[in-house]
Design a protein around this motif. Sequence first.
Motif, short mmCIF file in Angstrom:
data_model
loop_
_atom_site.label_atom_id
_atom_site.label_comp_id
_atom_site.label_asym_id
_atom_site.label_seq_id
_atom_site.Cartn_x
_atom_site.Cartn_y
_atom_site.Cartn_z
N VAL A 89 -1.24 -40.53 -2.78
CA VAL A 89 0.06 -40.08 -3.28
C VAL A 89 0.98 -41.25 -3.60
CG1 VAL A 89 2.10 -38.77 -2.62
CG2 VAL A 89 -0.15 -37.90 -2.03
N THR A 129 -0.82 -29.54 -2.84
CA THR A 129 0.31 -30.32 -3.36
C THR A 129 0.85 -29.73 -4.65
OG1 THR A 129 1.05 -32.61 -3.60
CG2 THR A 129 -0.93 -31.99 -4.78
N TYR A 152 0.20 -37.93 -8.67
CA TYR A 152 -1.08 -37.41 -8.16
C TYR A 152 -1.04 -35.88 -8.18
CZ TYR A 152 -3.95 -35.39 -4.47
OH TYR A 152 -4.79 -34.57 -3.77
N ASN A 214 -3.56 -43.82 4.27
CA ASN A 214 -2.32 -43.09 3.95
C ASN A 214 -2.20 -41.85 4.83
OD1 ASN A 214 -1.49 -44.54 1.45
ND2 ASN A 214 -3.50 -43.85 0.75
N ASN A 215 -3.37 -41.24 5.11
CA ASN A 215 -3.34 -39.94 5.77
C ASN A 215 -3.29 -40.06 7.29
OD1 ASN A 215 -5.49 -38.99 3.13
ND2 ASN A 215 -3.42 -38.25 3.38
N LEU A 216 -2.79 -38.98 7.90
CA LEU A 216 -2.50 -39.00 9.34
C LEU A 216 -3.72 -39.21 10.21
CD1 LEU A 216 -0.54 -38.58 11.70
CD2 LEU A 216 -0.93 -36.11 11.47
N PHE A 219 -5.40 -42.59 10.35
CA PHE A 219 -4.51 -43.57 10.98
C PHE A 219 -4.54 -43.38 12.50
CE2 PHE A 219 -1.36 -46.75 9.60
CZ PHE A 219 -0.99 -47.20 10.86
N SER A 232 2.87 -44.60 13.39
CA SER A 232 4.26 -44.20 13.13
C SER A 232 4.26 -42.72 12.77
CB SER A 232 4.83 -44.99 11.94
OG SER A 232 4.85 -46.36 12.24
N ILE A 233 5.04 -41.97 13.51
CA ILE A 233 5.20 -40.55 13.16
C ILE A 233 6.44 -40.46 12.28
CG2 ILE A 233 5.69 -38.24 14.01
CD1 ILE A 233 4.03 -38.84 16.47
N PHE A 234 6.22 -40.09 11.02
CA PHE A 234 7.29 -40.20 10.02
C PHE A 234 8.29 -39.04 10.16
CE2 PHE A 234 5.21 -43.69 8.44
CZ PHE A 234 4.03 -43.46 7.75
N CYS A 245 6.75 -32.67 10.95
CA CYS A 245 6.28 -31.83 9.82
C CYS A 245 5.12 -30.92 10.22
CB CYS A 245 5.82 -32.72 8.68
SG CYS A 245 7.12 -33.66 7.91
N ARG A 247 1.72 -28.82 8.89
CA ARG A 247 0.68 -28.80 7.87
C ARG A 247 -0.44 -27.84 8.28
NH1 ARG A 247 4.08 -31.19 5.74
NH2 ARG A 247 4.05 -33.13 4.49
N TYR A 249 -4.15 -28.01 8.66
CA TYR A 249 -5.26 -28.98 8.71
C TYR A 249 -6.58 -28.24 8.68
CZ TYR A 249 -1.62 -32.34 9.81
OH TYR A 249 -0.49 -33.13 9.75
N ARG A 311 9.12 -40.10 5.76
CA ARG A 311 8.46 -40.74 4.62
C ARG A 311 8.92 -40.05 3.36
NH1 ARG A 311 1.90 -40.58 4.25
NH2 ARG A 311 2.33 -38.34 4.14
C1 WQD Z 1 0.39 -35.37 6.96
C2 WQD Z 1 1.60 -35.45 7.88
C3 WQD Z 1 3.16 -37.17 7.29
C4 WQD Z 1 0.58 -40.57 8.16
C5 WQD Z 1 -1.51 -35.57 1.20
C6 WQD Z 1 -1.66 -35.02 -0.20
C7 WQD Z 1 -2.66 -33.89 -0.19
C8 WQD Z 1 -3.96 -34.40 0.31
C9 WQD Z 1 -3.76 -34.95 1.73
C10 WQD Z 1 -5.43 -36.05 -0.63
C11 WQD Z 1 2.89 -35.69 7.12
C12 WQD Z 1 2.54 -37.44 8.66
C13 WQD Z 1 1.06 -39.28 7.99
C14 WQD Z 1 1.13 -41.39 9.18
C15 WQD Z 1 2.60 -39.60 9.80
N1 WQD Z 1 -4.43 -35.31 -0.65
N2 WQD Z 1 2.04 -38.81 8.81
N3 WQD Z 1 2.12 -40.86 9.97
O1 WQD Z 1 1.02 -36.02 2.83
O2 WQD Z 1 0.44 -33.77 3.91
O3 WQD Z 1 -0.95 -34.59 2.03
O4 WQD Z 1 -2.77 -35.98 1.69
O5 WQD Z 1 -6.30 -36.14 0.15
O6 WQD Z 1 -2.84 -33.42 -1.52
O7 WQD Z 1 -0.42 -34.48 -0.62
O8 WQD Z 1 -1.08 -35.72 4.23
O9 WQD Z 1 -2.04 -36.95 6.13
O10 WQD Z 1 -0.50 -38.19 4.53
O11 WQD Z 1 0.44 -36.51 6.11
O12 WQD Z 1 3.52 -39.15 10.52
O13 WQD Z 1 0.74 -42.57 9.39
O14 WQD Z 1 1.44 -36.57 8.74
O15 WQD Z 1 4.56 -37.46 7.32
O16 WQD Z 1 3.93 -34.97 7.75
P1 WQD Z 1 0.00 -35.02 3.26
P2 WQD Z 1 -0.85 -36.93 5.25
#
Ligand code: WQD
Length: 355
Positions: A89, A129, A152, A214-216, A219, A232-234, A245, A247, A249, A311
């Motif tokens: 993203v 998304t 994206y 990038n993804n939770l 990480f 880091s919890i954003f 937030c 989601r 999963y 974030r």
């Molecule tokens: C999830 C939650 C972050 C990282 C995106 C795309 C989606 C799909 C998955 C591709 C959020 C929080 C994250 C971190 C955090 N695309 N977080 N610390 O943004 O929901 O979705 O990725 O695969 O189409 O939109 O996923 O895992 O980045 O974030 O606190 O180091 O975790 O703020 O609330 P997201 P994510």
Amino acid sequence: MKKRVLVSGGAGYIGSHVTVELVNAGYDVLVADNMSNCDMTCFEGVKKITGKDDIPFECIDCCDDAAVQKLFSDYRIDAVIHFAAYKAVGESVAEPVKYYRNNLDSFLNILEASKTHGGCNVLFSSSATVYGETDELPVTENSPRKPATSPYGNTKQICEDILRDVVKASAVYEPMEQGASRNGQIKGIALRYFNPIGAHPSALIGELPRGVPNNLVPFITQTAIGKRECLSIFGNDYPTPDGTCLRDYIDVVDLAKAHVAAVARMLDGKMKESYEIFNIGTGRPVSVSELVTAFEKVNGLKLNYKYTPRRPGDVMAIWADPSLANEELGWTAERTVEETLASAWAWEKHLAENR
Ligand code: WQD
């Protein structure tokens, strides 16, 4: 004769899990990947898991239309699952042209080749998304698509519309016989995934993010293994029950099985419309804090994390109403978030021991 499914981007995270489930379901699979965002780890893992070391692999870039056309000339393809796309993203915001060029050209080439080779069934890897900043929760397939919050996400919206229009245009030919797809007609399904996480229970395939994840969940696992100092919890000031937030999963193996169900629906002539959309989620919102706590508990460890500012671009909450997929695909997510987080950790430990 066994039906063959082309999996573009099939050496990647979701593509490799889908390949395993397609082989297990008795399909022939052809994997095409340009290896721009993965290496052969997962494809080798697929061969170990399935016991099939003759799965054809073509290292091609789907943006190369001649290469895609050749693929359709060299192999009889009954259905395509199109994963090949960039998906970071944040990177898409910094480099929009790279994302529009790659994600649109690759899909257009697949559709063009399908059309010139008699038509086939196309399953598009879409994403929640496309709903943007929705306040209609849980989201159904009829929930409006708000303006995408990133290039994206916009490429996902645009590719859904391209598929819809190509299916509509191809419908002018004579009706397709049961399961056949050689009269030029193209049928399409878009699967809108929520947040794919986890790894195969064998720990032989899983997510392989390049650089800083990038993804939770990757990480989290990299922090737990010591590759990252601190998670880091954003943001913990959102108007949600615990301030973080929410989601939906979805376990990657459950997600892969949804693809098999969708392919069967297309190849067995069970579709009710020529273009269909399904939300693939659990229907259960989970917060970042809940996920971190569950990870610590199921894996018996303490994670180093801190709360930091929100974030930019994050939506506060989104989760699916998966009832249409449950009913029409006969598919329901089965793995618990604890099982999924245990598989994610097992995969991270496998990587630490084997790379
Ligand atoms: C999830 C939650 C972050 C990282 C995106 C795309 C989606 C799909 C998955 C591709 C959020 C929080 C994250 C971190 C955090 N695309 N977080 N610390 O943004 O929901 O979705 O990725 O695969 O189409 O939109 O996923 O895992 O980045 O974030 O606190 O180091 O975790 O703020 O609330 P997201 P994510």
